[in-house]
Design a protein around this motif. Structure first.
Motif, PDB file in Angstrom:
ATOM      1  N   VAL A  47      44.796  76.935  36.091  1.00 13.06           N
ATOM      2  CA  VAL A  47      45.069  76.951  37.530  1.00 13.06           C
ATOM      3  C   VAL A  47      43.828  76.557  38.314  1.00 13.06           C
ATOM      4  CG1 VAL A  47      45.884  78.376  39.465  1.00 13.06           C
ATOM      5  CG2 VAL A  47      46.678  78.874  37.156  1.00 13.06           C
ATOM      6  N   VAL A  48      44.014  75.695  39.300  1.00 11.48           N
ATOM      7  CA  VAL A  48      42.944  75.393  40.253  1.00 11.48           C
ATOM      8  C   VAL A  48      43.339  76.016  41.583  1.00 11.48           C
ATOM      9  CG1 VAL A  48      41.908  73.578  41.665  1.00 11.48           C
ATOM     10  CG2 VAL A  48      42.052  73.278  39.205  1.00 11.48           C
ATOM     11  N   ALA A  50      42.536  76.260  45.517  1.00  7.85           N
ATOM     12  CA  ALA A  50      41.825  75.615  46.617  1.00  7.85           C
ATOM     13  C   ALA A  50      41.893  76.511  47.847  1.00  7.85           C
ATOM     14  CB  ALA A  50      42.460  74.266  46.926  1.00  7.85           C
ATOM     15  N   SER A 161      40.121  78.014  37.882  1.00 10.08           N
ATOM     16  CA  SER A 161      38.960  77.522  38.638  1.00 10.08           C
ATOM     17  C   SER A 161      39.236  77.582  40.122  1.00 10.08           C
ATOM     18  CB  SER A 161      38.595  76.084  38.292  1.00 10.08           C
ATOM     19  OG  SER A 161      39.212  75.653  37.132  1.00 10.08           O
ATOM     20  N   GLU A 168      39.942  66.811  44.729  1.00  5.22           N
ATOM     21  CA  GLU A 168      40.491  65.449  44.614  1.00  5.22           C
ATOM     22  C   GLU A 168      39.494  64.452  45.206  1.00  5.22           C
ATOM     23  OE1 GLU A 168      42.143  68.015  45.880  1.00  5.22           O
ATOM     24  OE2 GLU A 168      43.610  68.341  44.277  1.00  5.22           O
ATOM     25  N   TYR A 181      39.151  67.310  35.569  1.00  5.84           N
ATOM     26  CA  TYR A 181      39.986  67.805  36.661  1.00  5.84           C
ATOM     27  C   TYR A 181      41.438  67.979  36.213  1.00  5.84           C
ATOM     28  CZ  TYR A 181      42.600  68.083  40.994  1.00  5.84           C
ATOM     29  OH  TYR A 181      43.475  68.481  41.983  1.00  5.84           O
ATOM     30  N   TYR A 182      41.951  66.964  35.517  1.00 10.28           N
ATOM     31  CA  TYR A 182      43.357  67.069  35.107  1.00 10.28           C
ATOM     32  C   TYR A 182      43.564  68.135  34.042  1.00 10.28           C
ATOM     33  CZ  TYR A 182      44.004  63.213  38.187  1.00 10.28           C
ATOM     34  OH  TYR A 182      44.022  62.460  39.329  1.00 10.28           O
ATOM     35  N   ARG A 185      43.536  71.393  36.169  1.00 14.09           N
ATOM     36  CA  ARG A 185      44.633  71.535  37.109  1.00 14.09           C
ATOM     37  C   ARG A 185      45.995  71.483  36.422  1.00 14.09           C
ATOM     38  NH1 ARG A 185      47.001  67.069  40.817  1.00 14.09           N
ATOM     39  NH2 ARG A 185      48.019  66.865  38.806  1.00 14.09           N
ATOM     40  N   ARG A 188      48.011  73.589  40.894  1.00 15.24           N
ATOM     41  CA  ARG A 188      47.062  73.796  41.982  1.00 15.24           C
ATOM     42  C   ARG A 188      47.683  74.748  42.991  1.00 15.24           C
ATOM     43  NH1 ARG A 188      46.243  71.593  47.032  1.00 15.24           N
ATOM     44  NH2 ARG A 188      44.089  71.164  47.672  1.00 15.24           N
ATOM     45  N   ARG A 190      47.093  76.641  46.730  1.00 11.73           N
ATOM     46  CA  ARG A 190      46.269  76.578  47.934  1.00 11.73           C
ATOM     47  C   ARG A 190      46.367  77.911  48.663  1.00 11.73           C
ATOM     48  NH1 ARG A 190      47.398  75.557  53.409  1.00 11.73           N
ATOM     49  NH2 ARG A 190      45.570  74.810  54.557  1.00 11.73           N
TER      50      ARG A 190
END
Ligand SMILES: Nc1ncnc2c1ncn2[C@@H]1O[C@H](COP(=O)(O)OP(=O)(O)O)[C@@H](O)[C@H]1O
Ligand SMILES: [Mg+2]
Length: 346
Positions: A47-48, A50, A161, A168, A181-182, A185, A188, A190
Motif C-alpha cells: 500500500v502507498v 498519500a 509506504s 507519481e 513505485y509499481y 503501489r 494507493r 489518499r
C-alpha cells in the motif's frame, strides 16, 4: 505473486473493521477511506499512502497492520527522510560486524526486524537511488543481504509506504524508480487534508479536548459557536496533528486565547480568501494603521472605498461578519498589521 488471500477468515475481517475504526470522522472521504482500509488490511497488498503532513498516514499504516494476520509480527517504521543518506542502507538492510570501519557489532536491519510483520516506509520519496535499487531487489527476491554479509536472509514482509510528496510526479521527474513505485503501489490510498473534511474538524477537536482533559486531569474548555466557525475556516496546514496540538494546548491553558490570538495570524492571508468582501475591506482599510483606529476613521475608510452609502450599517456588517470568525475589530486591526508586515517584508 500472491497479492490477495483467496479467502479472508471472518474473525480477521472483523479485526480489520475494528482496526480501521481508529480513523475517526464521518465525512464522506473519511468513511470511504475507513472502508478501504478495512478491506485492504487483511490482504497482502502493498500500500502507498498519500497525504499532506499530519493527515493520519501513520495511523492508517498501523491500522493496516493491526487489521491483518500479521498483527502478531512487528510493525517496524523507518522515516526515509529523517535518516542521513549514508545510514539509510544499514538501517534498512543491516550490516555484519566489521563490514566497514565503525561496524563494531552486527546490526539487524529493519527489514529483517519486520519479518512476518509490516514494514512502514515513511517519506519513501526521500529514499536515495542506491537504496531504491537494493530495496527493489529485496522485494523481488524476498531476501536481504546485510552489508558485508555473504549469507542472505529470507524475509516475509508486507510493505506499506507513505509520502507527503506526489510520488507519481517524483517518478515522472526521474527521482523515484518507476519499477520500485509499481512494486510498492499495490494500491494507493489518499488521506484527505483536514480542511476537506467539513464537520470532522469539530468532531476531532472535541475528541482531542476529551483526550487532553483525560491525560492532564483537567476539564476541557468548551467550544463556542464562533470558535467552531473559526476552526472550520482555518487552513490547518499541519492537519490533524496541528488540531490535536491546539486542543491539548487549550486544555493546558484553560481556554482558546492562543488559538484566536497569535496562532491565527500566520494563517491570515489564507483566512482572508474566505472572508466576505466587506470584512476584506475592513482588513484592507486597517493596513496603514499602526495605532488604534476609531469607528469614525473606519467609517471614513469604508466611505472612501465604497463611495457614499449607509456606512454605519456597513460597519455593523463588518463587526458581525468578523464575529462569525470569532474575531473582534481589535483582531482585525492586529490582522491588518500582520498583513502589512508581510507585504513590506516580501
Ligand atoms: N482520522 C483520525 N482520527 C483520529 N486521530 C487522527 C486521525 N488522523 C490523524 N490522527 C492523529 O493525528 C496525529 C498525526 O497523525 P499521523 O498519522 O502521525 O500523520 P502523518 O503520518 O500523516 O503525518 C496522530 O496523533 C494521529 O493519531
Ligand atoms: Mg508521519
Amino acid at each position: 505473486m500472491v497479492l490477495v488471500a483467496k479467502h479472508i477468515e471472518p474473525p480477521i475481517q472483523q479485526r480489520a473493521i475494528e482496526a480501521a475504526s481508529q480513523i475517526l470522522g464521518s465525512s464522506d472521504p473519511i468513511c470511504a477511506l475507513r472502508e478501504l482500509v478495512a478491506r485492504v488490511a487483511p490482504t497482502e497488498l502493498a500500500v502507498v499512502i498519500a497525504g499532506e503532513t499530519g493527515t493520519g498516514k501513520e495511523l492508517v499504516a498501523k491500522a493496516l497492520h493491526q487489521g491483518s494476520a500479521r498483527t502478531n509480527g512487528r510493525f517496524v517504521a523507518i522515516n526515509c527522510g529523517a535518516i542521513p543518506e549514508t545510514l539509510v542502507e544499514e538501517e534498512l538492510f543491516g550490516h555484519e560486524r566489521g563490514a566497514f570501519t565503525g561496524a563494531i557489532a552486527t546490526k539487524v536491519g529493519r527489514i529483517v526486524l519486520a519479518d512476518r510483520g509490516t514494514l512502514f516506509l515513511d517519506e519513501v520519496a526521500d529514499l536515495p537511488p542506491s537504496a531504491q535499487v537494493k530495496l527493489l531487489r529485496v522485494l523481488e527476491e524476498r531476501i536481504v543481504e546485510p552489508v558485508g554479509s555473504t549469507r542472505p536472509i529470507r524475509v516475509d514482509v508486507r510493505i506499506v509506504s507513505a509520502s507527503h510528496k506526489n510520488l507519481e510526479q517524483e517518478v515522472a521527474k526521474g527521482r523515484f524508480r518507476d519499477d520500485l513505485y509499481y512494486r510498492l503501489r499495490g494500491i494507493r490510498l489518499r488521506v484527505p487534508p483536514l480542511r476537506e473534511r467539513g464537520d470532522d474538524i469539530l468532531l476531532l477537536a472535541k475528541r482531542f479536548l476529551e483526550l487532553g482533559a483525560d491525560s492532564y486531569g483537567r476539564s476541557a474548555p468548551s467550544l463556542s459557536p464562533a470558535l467552531e466557525a473559526t476552526l472550520k475556516t482555518l487552513p490547518w496546514r499541519g492537519n490533524v496533528r496541528e488540531l490535536r496540538n491546539e486542543m491539548e494546548k487549550a486544555v493546558v491553558l484553560g481556554g482558546f486565547h492562543d488559538l484566536i490570538g497569535e496562532s491565527v495570524e500566520p494563517s491570515l492571508p489564507l483566512l482572508m480568501e474566505n472572508l466576505s468582501p466587506v470584512v476584506r475591506t475592513v482588513v484592507r482599510a486597517l493596513h496603514g494603521t499602526q495605532n488604534g483606529l476609531s469607528a469614525q476613521e473606519l467609517t471614513e475608510h469604508l466611505e472612501r472605498e465604497h463611495g457614499t452609502g449607509n456606512t454605519s450599517s456597513r460597519v455593523q456588517d463588518a463587526r458581525s461578519a468578523l464575529a462569525r470568525f470569532g474575531l473582534a475589530i481589535s483582531d482585525a486591526r492586529r490582522a491588518g498589521r500582520y498583513v502589512l508586515v508581510r507585504r513590506t517584508s516580501q
